[in-house]
Design an enzyme around this catalytic site. Structure first.
Site, PDB file in Angstrom:
ATOM      1  N   LYS A 147      -1.979   2.600  -5.288  1.00 29.22           N
ATOM      2  CA  LYS A 147      -0.620   2.210  -5.685  1.00 29.22           C
ATOM      3  C   LYS A 147      -0.541   2.103  -7.202  1.00 29.22           C
ATOM      4  CE  LYS A 147       1.191  -0.606  -1.894  1.00 29.22           C
ATOM      5  NZ  LYS A 147       1.747  -1.898  -1.533  1.00 29.22           N
ATOM      6  N   GLU A 197       0.739 -14.334   1.710  1.00 31.05           N
ATOM      7  CA  GLU A 197       1.921 -13.536   2.045  1.00 31.05           C
ATOM      8  C   GLU A 197       2.662 -14.201   3.192  1.00 31.05           C
ATOM      9  OE1 GLU A 197       2.284  -9.136   3.141  1.00 31.05           O
ATOM     10  OE2 GLU A 197       1.199  -9.110   1.244  1.00 31.05           O
ATOM     11  N   ASP A 222       5.795  -4.126  -2.261  1.00 32.96           N
ATOM     12  CA  ASP A 222       5.506  -4.162  -0.828  1.00 32.96           C
ATOM     13  C   ASP A 222       6.138  -2.953  -0.180  1.00 32.96           C
ATOM     14  OD1 ASP A 222       5.375  -7.327  -1.374  1.00 32.96           O
ATOM     15  OD2 ASP A 222       4.166  -6.693   0.335  1.00 32.96           O
ATOM     16  N   GLY A 227      -3.428   5.069   3.233  1.00 39.70           N
ATOM     17  CA  GLY A 227      -2.623   4.547   4.342  1.00 39.70           C
ATOM     18  C   GLY A 227      -2.135   5.632   5.294  1.00 39.70           C
ATOM     19  N   ARG A 285       8.002   4.750  -3.372  1.00 37.09           N
ATOM     20  CA  ARG A 285       7.502   3.994  -4.538  1.00 37.09           C
ATOM     21  C   ARG A 285       8.083   4.562  -5.820  1.00 37.09           C
ATOM     22  NH1 ARG A 285       2.871   4.035  -2.730  1.00 37.09           N
ATOM     23  NH2 ARG A 285       3.325   2.098  -1.647  1.00 37.09           N
TER      24      ARG A 285
HETATM   25  P1  IMP Z   1       1.474  -3.054   1.556  1.00 35.94           P
HETATM   26  O1  IMP Z   1       1.441  -4.314   2.360  1.00 35.94           O
HETATM   27  O2  IMP Z   1       2.670  -2.911   0.728  1.00 35.94           O
HETATM   28  O3  IMP Z   1       0.227  -2.783   0.793  1.00 35.94           O
HETATM   29  O4  IMP Z   1       1.591  -1.833   2.554  1.00 35.94           O
HETATM   30  C1  IMP Z   1       1.452  -1.955   3.920  1.00 35.94           C
HETATM   31  C2  IMP Z   1       0.758  -0.768   4.500  1.00 35.94           C
HETATM   32  O5  IMP Z   1       1.688   0.314   4.532  1.00 35.94           O
HETATM   33  C3  IMP Z   1      -0.448  -0.276   3.733  1.00 35.94           C
HETATM   34  O6  IMP Z   1      -1.613  -0.853   4.213  1.00 35.94           O
HETATM   35  C4  IMP Z   1      -0.444   1.189   4.014  1.00 35.94           C
HETATM   36  O7  IMP Z   1      -1.180   1.438   5.180  1.00 35.94           O
HETATM   37  C5  IMP Z   1       1.021   1.510   4.269  1.00 35.94           C
HETATM   38  N1  IMP Z   1       1.610   2.108   3.081  1.00 35.94           N
HETATM   39  C6  IMP Z   1       2.293   1.498   2.070  1.00 35.94           C
HETATM   40  N2  IMP Z   1       2.657   2.394   1.155  1.00 35.94           N
HETATM   41  C7  IMP Z   1       2.197   3.586   1.574  1.00 35.94           C
HETATM   42  C8  IMP Z   1       2.240   4.885   1.031  1.00 35.94           C
HETATM   43  O8  IMP Z   1       2.769   5.154  -0.044  1.00 35.94           O
HETATM   44  N3  IMP Z   1       1.652   5.831   1.776  1.00 35.94           N
HETATM   45  C9  IMP Z   1       1.042   5.602   2.965  1.00 35.94           C
HETATM   46  N4  IMP Z   1       0.957   4.412   3.502  1.00 35.94           N
HETATM   47  C10 IMP Z   1       1.527   3.402   2.810  1.00 35.94           C
END
Ligand code: IMP
Length: 189
Positions: free
Chosen positions: A12, A38, A67, A143, A170
């Site tokens: 990220k 969180e 997030d 992810g 993003r």
């Molecule tokens: P977070 O809590 O914002 O870090 O994101 C939650 C989950 O969504 C992460 O663990 C990733 O598995 C998935 N995720 C968030 N952003 C992306 C992305 O840009 N590409 C793929 N998976 C994502």
């Protein structure tokens, strides 16, 4: 001037750094992995805002958090705000199994970025529409990238990171943050 991006996710950070470079943001972007509790909520924005406030209570410096989640139509928006837990538990393979017999594979990624300097609290969101692939494809990104195909394209985000960096959720949210920051820096100078 320095601005902190609180995240434990290096991918990220790299994505956001690229956008800051593209827009010539004068402030230096620094990554800090702060342990923040969180909250559980059905709103990404609420989670993000509480996270930003908690991070500021620890760092007392201008910062932002981000997030994101993957929302799948056939699963009524699941995994959504639970994306992180679902990725850790059943992962891409588990989601593909859940969608095994599903014709409507439409989904979207949403990101919410929240900036705070202790006085201002501002959130910016971005959405990328697309669909879920039949199988995992590609090794780039992180992810759910190997199973997400942005609308109008054939490759997954994991097969084409350049494409992801151009049109991701993003990218949209951070572009909005950058526009805000350009004005903000003029005012605090
Ligand atoms: P977070 O809590 O914002 O870090 O994101 C939650 C989950 O969504 C992460 O663990 C990733 O598995 C998935 N995720 C968030 N952003 C992306 C992305 O840009 N590409 C793929 N998976 C994502």
């Amino acid at each position: 001037m320095k601005i902190i991006f609180c995240t434990g996710n290096k991918n990220k950070f790299e994505e956001v750094k690229k956008i800051f470079e593209e827009y010539n943001v004068s402030a230096k972007l620094v990554r800090k992995n702060v342990k923040i509790c969180e909250i559980q909520s059905e709103s990404l924005k609420e989670i993000s805002r509480v996270k930003a406030i908690s991070a500021f209570e620890k760092l007392h410096k201008p910062l932002f958090v981000e997030d994101a989640g993957l929302f799948i139509k056939a699963l009524n928006g699941f995994p959504g705000v639970y994306s992180s837990y679902v990725f850790k538990t059943i992962g891409c393979k588990g989601l593909l199994t859940l969608l095994q017999n599903e014709k409507d594979r439409s989904a979207y990624f949403k990101a919410v970025v929240t900036f705070t300097d202790g006085k201002i609290l501002k959130s910016f969101s971005g959405i990328c529409k697309g669909s879920i692939a039949k199988k995992e494809r590609g090794n780039a990104g992180f992810g759910f990238d190997p199973i997400f195909i942005p609308a109008g394209y054939k490759q997954t985000f994991a097969e084409n990171l350049e494409l992801k960096n151009k049109l991701s959720h993003r990218k949209m949210a951070v572009e909005r943050l950058v526009k805000f920051l350009k004005n903000y820096f003029k005012q605090v100078k």
